[in-house]
Design an enzyme around this catalytic site. Structure first.
Site, mmCIF file in Angstrom:
data_model
loop_
_atom_site.group_PDB
_atom_site.id
_atom_site.type_symbol
_atom_site.label_atom_id
_atom_site.label_comp_id
_atom_site.label_asym_id
_atom_site.label_seq_id
_atom_site.Cartn_x
_atom_site.Cartn_y
_atom_site.Cartn_z
ATOM 1 N N GLU A 10 -5.392 -4.814 10.705
ATOM 2 C CA GLU A 10 -4.380 -3.776 10.897
ATOM 3 C C GLU A 10 -4.611 -3.091 12.243
ATOM 4 O OE1 GLU A 10 -4.753 -0.654 7.992
ATOM 5 O OE2 GLU A 10 -6.802 -0.297 8.609
ATOM 6 N N GLU A 63 -6.925 4.724 8.038
ATOM 7 C CA GLU A 63 -6.754 6.147 7.749
ATOM 8 C C GLU A 63 -8.013 6.733 7.119
ATOM 9 O OE1 GLU A 63 -2.020 5.291 7.224
ATOM 10 O OE2 GLU A 63 -3.233 5.653 5.438
ATOM 11 N N GLY A 94 2.653 2.487 11.025
ATOM 12 C CA GLY A 94 3.555 3.613 10.886
ATOM 13 C C GLY A 94 4.230 4.045 12.177
ATOM 14 N N HIS A 96 -9.615 1.217 5.107
ATOM 15 C CA HIS A 96 -8.321 1.393 5.775
ATOM 16 C C HIS A 96 -8.499 2.322 6.972
ATOM 17 C CE1 HIS A 96 -4.149 2.553 6.485
ATOM 18 N NE2 HIS A 96 -3.799 1.472 5.810
ATOM 19 N N SER A 98 2.601 -2.828 10.369
ATOM 20 C CA SER A 98 4.060 -2.640 10.315
ATOM 21 C C SER A 98 4.821 -3.949 10.104
ATOM 22 C CB SER A 98 4.568 -1.928 11.584
ATOM 23 O OG SER A 98 4.081 -0.602 11.634
ATOM 24 N N GLY A 148 2.929 -1.257 4.265
ATOM 25 C CA GLY A 148 2.937 0.179 4.033
ATOM 26 C C GLY A 148 4.303 0.656 3.581
ATOM 27 N N GLY A 149 5.034 1.305 4.492
ATOM 28 C CA GLY A 149 6.307 1.936 4.149
ATOM 29 C C GLY A 149 7.311 1.019 3.475
ATOM 30 N N ASN A 152 0.864 -1.179 0.000
ATOM 31 C CA ASN A 152 0.000 0.000 0.000
ATOM 32 C C ASN A 152 0.901 1.230 0.000
ATOM 33 O OD1 ASN A 152 -1.852 2.036 0.436
ATOM 34 N ND2 ASN A 152 -2.239 1.505 2.576
ATOM 35 N N TRP A 153 1.002 1.866 -1.162
ATOM 36 C CA TRP A 153 1.887 3.023 -1.292
ATOM 37 C C TRP A 153 1.379 4.258 -0.545
ATOM 38 C CZ3 TRP A 153 3.621 3.263 -7.174
ATOM 39 C CH2 TRP A 153 4.330 2.085 -7.483
ATOM 40 N N LYS A 154 0.117 4.231 -0.131
ATOM 41 C CA LYS A 154 -0.509 5.388 0.514
ATOM 42 C C LYS A 154 -0.350 6.617 -0.406
ATOM 43 C CE LYS A 154 -0.091 3.283 4.989
ATOM 44 N NZ LYS A 154 -0.004 3.478 6.455
#
Length: 255
Positions: A172, A103, A178, A101, A216, A237-238, A11-13
């Site tokens: 999640e 967010e 994050g 998600h 994470s 994610g990251g 997930n590049w966000k």
């Protein structure tokens, strides 16, 4: 234990640029030249769907890489400025879309009912929704983890009935996104087992529903998480923005 092929989804966000995306996919193509044992997916910002689709089409080594979106409108079409419909995502070659998600729930106030509607419109268009569920730190500390994730998933089960076996679920824990924190493999497995039991109560095809861990996961902890019996992959994610890290996570998947 699920018998489906595991899924590693990036997930590049809200990250990326034309140049950075091309460089990332070039690096990934080198690592994916030998077909991985799992399914690999990148969920990219909507403006870059066409670019990634074109890069995939032009590189045989990326043929194993699936394309996904990060959100979808609950509406089919019409006067909804700024929204992107499931049909549009299908047009761009998306096979998956993330819905609910944390967010989106936090910053856009998405309700369980709206997330369920988004999953429904995705399924109706032939796109697999990755339905995200998870608790905040306050909810975990209050002992409400099971209550929260079951409520969030129940809304999707109720709205989608017999189609529920076509979804992917992503657990999640919001407190681990994050932050560098992560649930221990045992903590993650415990929640995955709860979700599996809830799905089994809803469909006799629950074993084909993949439940991803999305808190994470990284190159260092991927193997210990992915060997848990009810963890069928990761929503990354990251680490998905760094080709070496993403490829290490993919390599951590056992057959």
């Amino acid at each position: 234990m699920s018998k489906m092929k595991k899924l590693i989804a990036g997930n590049w966000k809200m990250n990326g640029s034309l140049a950075a995306n091309e460089a990332l996919l070039r690096e990934l193509s080198q690592g994916l030249a030998i077909a991985p044992v799992c399914e690999v997916l990148v969920c990219v910002p909507a403006p870059y769907l066409a670019q990634i689709s074109a890069l995939k089409a032009g590189c045989a080594a990326l043929s194993a890489l699936e394309l996904g979106a990060q959100d979808v409108s609950a509406q089919a079409s019409g006067a909804y400025t700024g929204e992107v419909s499931a049909a549009m995502l299908k047009d761009m070659g998306c096979r998956y879309v993330i819905v609910g998600h944390s967010e989106r729930r936090q910053y856009h106030f998405e309700t369980d009912a709206l997330v369920a509607d988004k999953a429904k419109v995705a399924l109706a268009t032939g796109i697999t929704p990755i339905v995200c569920v998870g608790e905040t730190l306050a909810e975990r500390e209050a002992g409400r983890t099971e209550e929260v994730v079951k409520r969030q998933l129940a809304a999707v089960i109720h709205a989608n009935g017999h189609c529920i076996s076509e979804i992917v679920v992503a657990y999640e824990p919001v407190w681990a996104i994050g932050t560098g924190k992560t649930a221990s493999p045992e903590e993650a497995q415990a929640v995955h087992a709860v979700l599996r039991a809830q799905l089994k109560a809803a469909t006799d095809k629950a074993e084909r529903i993949r439940i991803l861990y999305g808190g994470s996961m990284n190159a260092a902890n991927a193997e210990s998480l992915l060997t848990q019996p009810d963890i069928d992959g990761g929503l990354i994610g990251g680490a998905s923005l760094k080709a070496p890290d993403f490829l290490k996570i993919i390599a951590a998947v056992q057959v």
